[in-house]
Design a protein around this motif. Structure first.
Motif, short mmCIF file in Angstrom:
data_model
loop_
_atom_site.label_atom_id
_atom_site.label_comp_id
_atom_site.label_asym_id
_atom_site.label_seq_id
_atom_site.Cartn_x
_atom_site.Cartn_y
_atom_site.Cartn_z
N LEU A 278 0.84 -1.19 0.00
CA LEU A 278 0.00 0.00 0.00
C LEU A 278 0.88 1.24 0.00
O LEU A 278 1.86 1.33 0.76
N TYR A 279 0.51 2.22 -0.86
CA TYR A 279 1.30 3.43 -1.05
C TYR A 279 0.46 4.66 -0.69
O TYR A 279 -0.76 4.66 -0.84
N ASP A 280 1.17 5.72 -0.24
CA ASP A 280 0.48 6.99 0.00
C ASP A 280 0.54 7.86 -1.24
O ASP A 280 1.00 7.44 -2.31
N GLU A 286 3.67 2.50 2.60
CA GLU A 286 3.18 2.69 3.95
C GLU A 286 3.09 1.36 4.70
O GLU A 286 3.37 1.29 5.90
N TRP A 334 -4.31 5.86 2.11
CA TRP A 334 -3.61 5.27 0.98
C TRP A 334 -4.13 5.85 -0.34
O TRP A 334 -5.29 6.23 -0.45
N TYR A 337 -2.57 0.70 -4.27
CA TYR A 337 -1.86 -0.48 -3.77
C TYR A 337 -1.60 -1.43 -4.93
O TYR A 337 -2.22 -1.32 -6.00
#
Length: 524
Positions: A278-280, A286, A334, A337
């Motif tokens: 998962l990415y911000d 993250e 988020w 992802y």
């Protein structure tokens, strides 16, 4: 009068059509299995008697005549073509899974994969023997022979040189997946011979090429294996043609389908773990977590023998699936992802779970989170051409209609048991049958050509569902989710096209009809 099956090499190869992978997609024109028989005399009544098996149960029998008879000296050669795909496709059953368990991937995996009654594929094998007419009865072989495939083991994936005499008899089981290859449009070699390596290499001919589709057959790209380090796996595809970048809402589902187990020609699918990252909004990682895809003690543990157990597995990976099954992330933190299948240590390893995924195995799917800004929100799931299900949300327009038809009769009977006139309370025209057809028209946003080409599989799909939110029934276990799938039929499609700055965009409008019945009381 004597007949026999000639062999080309010491490995027992009878026909080059046996040089093939054991796995194939079943809805196609290809799949010709040749058997060659020689004899010292010509017999016009000679035939090949077949038995067809699905999951080790006989489901059919047929007799075929030679498609070619040749003579060389005192030897007659009879060639037979076996084409089992169309018949065996009747035993391929497919349906989207309907239930899963909250926060329990182990039981969910058993329910939707290992014990799935609609696996959309079969394990098949073919037996044959020759027979001819002698007087008024048929005579010939008393026992049946297995039709076997031959594979370049142990170098099936990495070898670039083929010599037919070095191929190995890898058994008689074939795995037919409920998908299709459209020859020509997919730019594969050899239309109608998509699986046959034998048609490429010839007899005693060595082929050197880096063309994976040509040396392994198209189906091989869906058989996930270890990568050739440091590169990613050469065969790594999910059972979909969907874009690898998907835009999805927090309450929506998405399922990726892949092949799991061991093929009939003994290739092990190395799908051990699924990795979620998962990415911000600044593309920083993250959180990362992974889940096992095979477990010790099950039929899909790391194989130790030659058991053919290949089947299609489902991998729930939408935001709603992650929340309900795997984890409970705060999606507001988020931006997107990724989902990827990885290989790891075998299931009997003590360090398997502590180490987790070792390296990437599959392609990577990207899911970008966002809210629907359009006026409508109709999500459809549909069976695609590769044997899995795909999903798409129509956001621009929707109109529902009900087409009502009735059958009535005129009843002119008046009651004689009443003192007052009954004209005001009696009905002469009475309805005894009412049919309601519910239809709706939906429209997509503007899509690029590649996205539109994939979406066209929806229009031709034999299984289409309108998808509502998952729910827990008050009458069942309170950790068991039900999928609200409503079957529909696509009746017609329209496309509107514009070209802006050298980019072609399409907008699709489709008309659908609900496939389930609408019950109406008979009336008065």
């Amino acid at each position: 009068m004597s007949f026999g099956y000639p062999t080309q090499y010491a490995n027992g190869l009878n026909s080059n059509s046996q040089l093939r992978r054991s796995t194939d997609m079943i809805y196609q024109r290809g799949g010709e299995y040749e058997v060659i028989l020689t004899g010292s005399t010509y017999n016009a009544s000679l035939e090949l008697q077949l038995q067809l098996f699905s999951d080790d149960s006989q489901v059919g029998a047929m007799s075929i005549v030679p498609y070619n008879v040749g003579q060389s000296g005192n030897t007659y050669t009879y060639k037979f073509n076996i084409r089992p795909y169309d018949y065996l496709s009747n035993y391929v059953k497919s349906e989207h899974y309907l239930n899963y368990f909250e926060s329990d991937w182990f039981d969910t995996n058993n329910l939707i994969n290992i014990n799935n009654p609609y696996p959309n594929g079969i394990k098949a094998n073919i037996k044959y023997r020759y027979a001819y007419l002698s007087g008024n009865t048929f005579t010939g072989e008393t026992s049946y022979n297995n039709y076997n495939h031959y594979t370049d083991i142990p170098y099936c994936v990495t070898s670039t040189g083929f010599t037919a005499s070095g191929f190995t008899n890898t058994g008689n089981y074939f795995n037919y997946v409920g998908g299709a290859f459209q020859m020509g449009t997919d730019k594969y070699y050899l239309p109608n011979f998509d699986q046959e390596l034998g048609s490429v290499i010839g007899t005693g001919f060595t082929l050197n090429t880096l063309d994976i589709n040509r040396r392994l057959s198209p189906m091989s790209q869906y058989l996930m294996d270890y990568p050739t380090l440091p590169e990613m796996s050469e065969t790594s595809r999910f059972l979909t043609d969907a874009p690898r970048i998907q835009y999805i809402q927090e309450d929506e589902n998405y399922v990726l389908y892949y092949l799991q187990g061991q093929t009939g020609d003994r290739q092990v699918i190395e799908a051990d773990f699924v990795k979620f990252t998962l990415y911000d909004t600044t593309n920083n990682v993250e959180t990362t977590f992974y889940e096992p895809l095979r477990y010790s003690g099950t039929t899909y543990a790391s194989p130790t023998g030659y058991t053919d157990n290949l089947r299609i597995f489902a991998l729930p990976c939408g935001p709603a699936d992650i929340t309900n099954i795997f984890s409970t992330p705060d999606w507001s933190d988020w931006d997107y992802y990724t989902v990827q299948i990885c290989y790891g240590y075998p299931t009997n390893s003590n360090v398997r779970n502590s180490i987790g995924p070792v390296g990437p195995l599959s392609e990577m799917f990207y899911f970008y989170l966002g809210e629907n800004c359009g006026p409508e929100d109709t999500r459809l799931g549909f069976l695609n051409q590769r044997g899995g299900f795909d999903y798409f949300t129509f956001t621009r327009y929707r109109q529902d209609t009900k087409k009502i038809s009735r059958q009535t009769f005129d009843n002119r009977y008046y009651s004689t048991s009443q003192q007052s006139p009954d004209r005001n309370i009696g009905r002469t025209v009475k309805t005894f049958d009412t049919n309601v057809e519910r239809e709706f028209v939906i429209e997509s946003d503007w899509l690029n050509v590649q996205y539109g080409n994939w979406l066209e599989q929806l229009f031709m799909s034999p299984q289409v569902y309108e998808m509502k939110s998952d729910f827990i029934s008050p009458l069942d276990r309170q950790d068991k989710y039900y999928k609200d799938l409503r079957p529909v039929q696509v009746l017609s499609t329209e496309v509107q096209t514009i070209t802006k700055k050298h980019q072609k965009l399409n907008k699709y409008r489709i008309t659908c009809k609900y496939a389930d019945g609408y019950f109406v009381s008979k009336g008065f």
